[in-house]
Design a protein around this motif. Structure first.
Motif, PDB file in Angstrom:
ATOM      1  N   ASP A  68     -50.876 -12.521   7.126  1.00 56.59           N
ATOM      2  CA  ASP A  68     -50.921 -13.881   7.684  1.00 56.59           C
ATOM      3  C   ASP A  68     -49.530 -14.529   7.785  1.00 56.59           C
ATOM      4  OD1 ASP A  68     -50.449 -14.203   5.021  1.00 56.59           O
ATOM      5  OD2 ASP A  68     -52.078 -15.632   4.641  1.00 56.59           O
ATOM      6  N   THR A  69     -48.480 -13.714   7.734  1.00 60.71           N
ATOM      7  CA  THR A  69     -47.109 -14.227   7.901  1.00 60.71           C
ATOM      8  C   THR A  69     -46.989 -14.983   9.228  1.00 60.71           C
ATOM      9  OG1 THR A  69     -46.222 -12.357   6.662  1.00 60.71           O
ATOM     10  CG2 THR A  69     -44.683 -13.524   8.096  1.00 60.71           C
ATOM     11  N   ASP A  70     -46.351 -16.177   9.195  1.00 56.93           N
ATOM     12  CA  ASP A  70     -46.223 -16.915  10.465  1.00 56.93           C
ATOM     13  C   ASP A  70     -44.964 -16.460  11.213  1.00 56.93           C
ATOM     14  OD1 ASP A  70     -43.961 -18.481   9.632  1.00 56.93           O
ATOM     15  OD2 ASP A  70     -45.330 -19.811   8.558  1.00 56.93           O
ATOM     16  N   GLN A  71     -44.864 -16.881  12.462  1.00 58.22           N
ATOM     17  CA  GLN A  71     -43.817 -16.395  13.363  1.00 58.22           C
ATOM     18  C   GLN A  71     -42.425 -16.713  12.823  1.00 58.22           C
ATOM     19  OE1 GLN A  71     -44.576 -14.719  16.569  1.00 58.22           O
ATOM     20  NE2 GLN A  71     -42.506 -14.074  16.095  1.00 58.22           N
ATOM     21  N   ALA A  72     -42.229 -17.953  12.331  1.00 61.12           N
ATOM     22  CA  ALA A  72     -40.900 -18.354  11.854  1.00 61.12           C
ATOM     23  C   ALA A  72     -40.484 -17.504  10.652  1.00 61.12           C
ATOM     24  CB  ALA A  72     -40.910 -19.840  11.488  1.00 61.12           C
ATOM     25  N   THR A  73     -41.418 -17.246   9.762  1.00 61.80           N
ATOM     26  CA  THR A  73     -41.117 -16.441   8.574  1.00 61.80           C
ATOM     27  C   THR A  73     -40.798 -15.002   8.966  1.00 61.80           C
ATOM     28  OG1 THR A  73     -42.683 -17.828   7.369  1.00 61.80           O
ATOM     29  CG2 THR A  73     -41.972 -15.800   6.279  1.00 61.80           C
ATOM     30  N   LEU A 100     -48.666 -12.485  16.009  1.00 61.26           N
ATOM     31  CA  LEU A 100     -47.206 -12.392  15.976  1.00 61.26           C
ATOM     32  C   LEU A 100     -46.659 -11.742  17.236  1.00 61.26           C
ATOM     33  CD1 LEU A 100     -46.284 -11.285  12.336  1.00 61.26           C
ATOM     34  CD2 LEU A 100     -46.117 -13.571  13.355  1.00 61.26           C
ATOM     35  N   SER A 101     -45.510 -12.245  17.695  1.00 65.40           N
ATOM     36  CA  SER A 101     -44.809 -11.659  18.833  1.00 65.40           C
ATOM     37  C   SER A 101     -43.542 -10.980  18.330  1.00 65.40           C
ATOM     38  CB  SER A 101     -44.454 -12.774  19.822  1.00 65.40           C
ATOM     39  OG  SER A 101     -43.366 -12.367  20.616  1.00 65.40           O
ATOM     40  N   ASP A 102     -43.155  -9.890  18.995  1.00 64.10           N
ATOM     41  CA  ASP A 102     -41.882  -9.265  18.621  1.00 64.10           C
ATOM     42  C   ASP A 102     -40.778  -9.638  19.616  1.00 64.10           C
ATOM     43  OD1 ASP A 102     -42.375  -7.746  20.839  1.00 64.10           O
ATOM     44  OD2 ASP A 102     -42.101  -5.812  19.858  1.00 64.10           O
TER      45      ASP A 102
END
Ligand SMILES: Nc1nc(=O)c2c([nH]1)NC[C@@H]1CN(c3ccc(C(=O)N[C@@H](CCC(=O)O)C(=O)O)cc3)C=[N+]21
Length: 280
Positions: A68-73, A100-102
């Motif tokens: 569940d890591t967010d995009q900013a992290t 999440l996007s790479d």
């Protein structure tokens, strides 16, 4: 009976050479693996990397982030690895969780560290027909197997089943660059059997067990199985119904012990190259 093409036979001698080379370096080349979540296929690859590259004298580190890591992290964690002078190669395990996007990682990764070729700089080169930089490790592994079998790709009727960014697409471009006639299919192709049946080379990278059956292939076919799937009993199997297909075709790669073994070796070669590029 087909020739069973073992990855070990292809890499063994070169592995010794590379290990000897790495032992002479001032510092251990570092591969850092970034994983989000606990996907079985990714963990399998990650463990293989630690064991196999570790045995060859590389330093292998893992950055493991919760699902569940967010995009900013995620972006921040990526920055840290990308900017760390102790890191030579970065392997970002795919697929990422769907939230999440790479994009950020792909746009910012230092080209020298991009050992699995997911960064935009390296990817564009491939699209332009410049294969002088890294190719994704699994796509390169398929080419190494083709070279070991001394197949003449010029005009060869080839199916690539699967069109991911990490295997199918770059591999199809590389095969075309070498003169093959490439047909690109996927698991939803209508009558996949028909599309494969008259082909001289069948490469499956769909990620679905038992997709390629005996009636998909002919006696002259070479079959390269890129699939890594977890069977109901927990065993790792490829995309090809191995027992039925191997009794018919000319040559086939097993899973495990085929493409995956070569992929790991290519990754090691790429991390060494990253080390050399960064220490120039
Ligand atoms: N960005 C990205 N690139 C990948 O290339 C990628 C990925 N993400 N996500 C996960 C899948 C899975 N994958 C494997 C590659 C090699 C083995 C492998 O080394 N297998 C060996 C040995 C395994 C063992 O001995 O335990 C074999 O098949 O013989 C396994 C799995 C790459 N993937």
């Amino acid at each position: 009976m087909a020739t069973i093409v073992k990855g070990k036979d292809i890499v063994q001698a070169k592995r010794k050479e590379l290990t000897a080379h790495v032992a002479q370096l001032a510092q251990k080349p570092n591969l850092t693996i970034i994983r989000v979540g606990e996907d079985a296929g990714q963990l399998y690859y990650e463990q293989a990397c630690h064991r196999i590259l570790g045995n060859m004298g590389f330093e292998v580190a893992s950055v493991s982030l919760p699902i569940d890591t967010d995009q900013a992290t995620f972006n921040q964690a990526f920055d840290q690895v990308n900017n760390d002078h102790g890191v030579h190669g970065i392997l970002l395990l795919k697929p990422l969780p769907s939230h999440l996007s790479d994009d950020y990682a792909s746009q910012t990764i230092r080209a020298e560290k991009d050992v699995d070729c997911f960064g935009e700089k390296n990817m564009v080169k491939i699209y332009q027909g410049d294969f002088s930089s890294y190719l994704p490790c699994t796509a390169q592994a398929c080419l190494d197997i083709i070279d070991a079998l001394e197949l003449d790709l010029k005009g060869m009727r080839t199916v690539v089943a699967g069109y991911s960014l990490v295997v199918g697409k770059p591999l199809a471009l590389a095969l075309m660059d070498r003169g093959a006639t490439v047909k690109i299919c996927r698991s939803t192709t209508k009558d996949l059997a028909r599309e494969c049946r008259d082909q001289e080379l069948v490469i499956s990278a769909m990620g679905q067990a038992q997709m390629i059956q005996a009636d998909f292939v002919n006696e002259q076919a070479v079959v390269i199985d890129v699939g890594i799937n977890e069977a109901a009993d927990g065993k790792i199997v490829g995309d090809v119904a191995f027992d039925a297909v191997q009794s018919k075709v000319k040559a086939i790669t097993p899973v495990p012990g085929g493409v995956g073994t070569v992929t790991n070796f290519v990754l090691a070669q790429h991390v060494l190259r990253a080390y050399q590029l960064l220490n120039k």
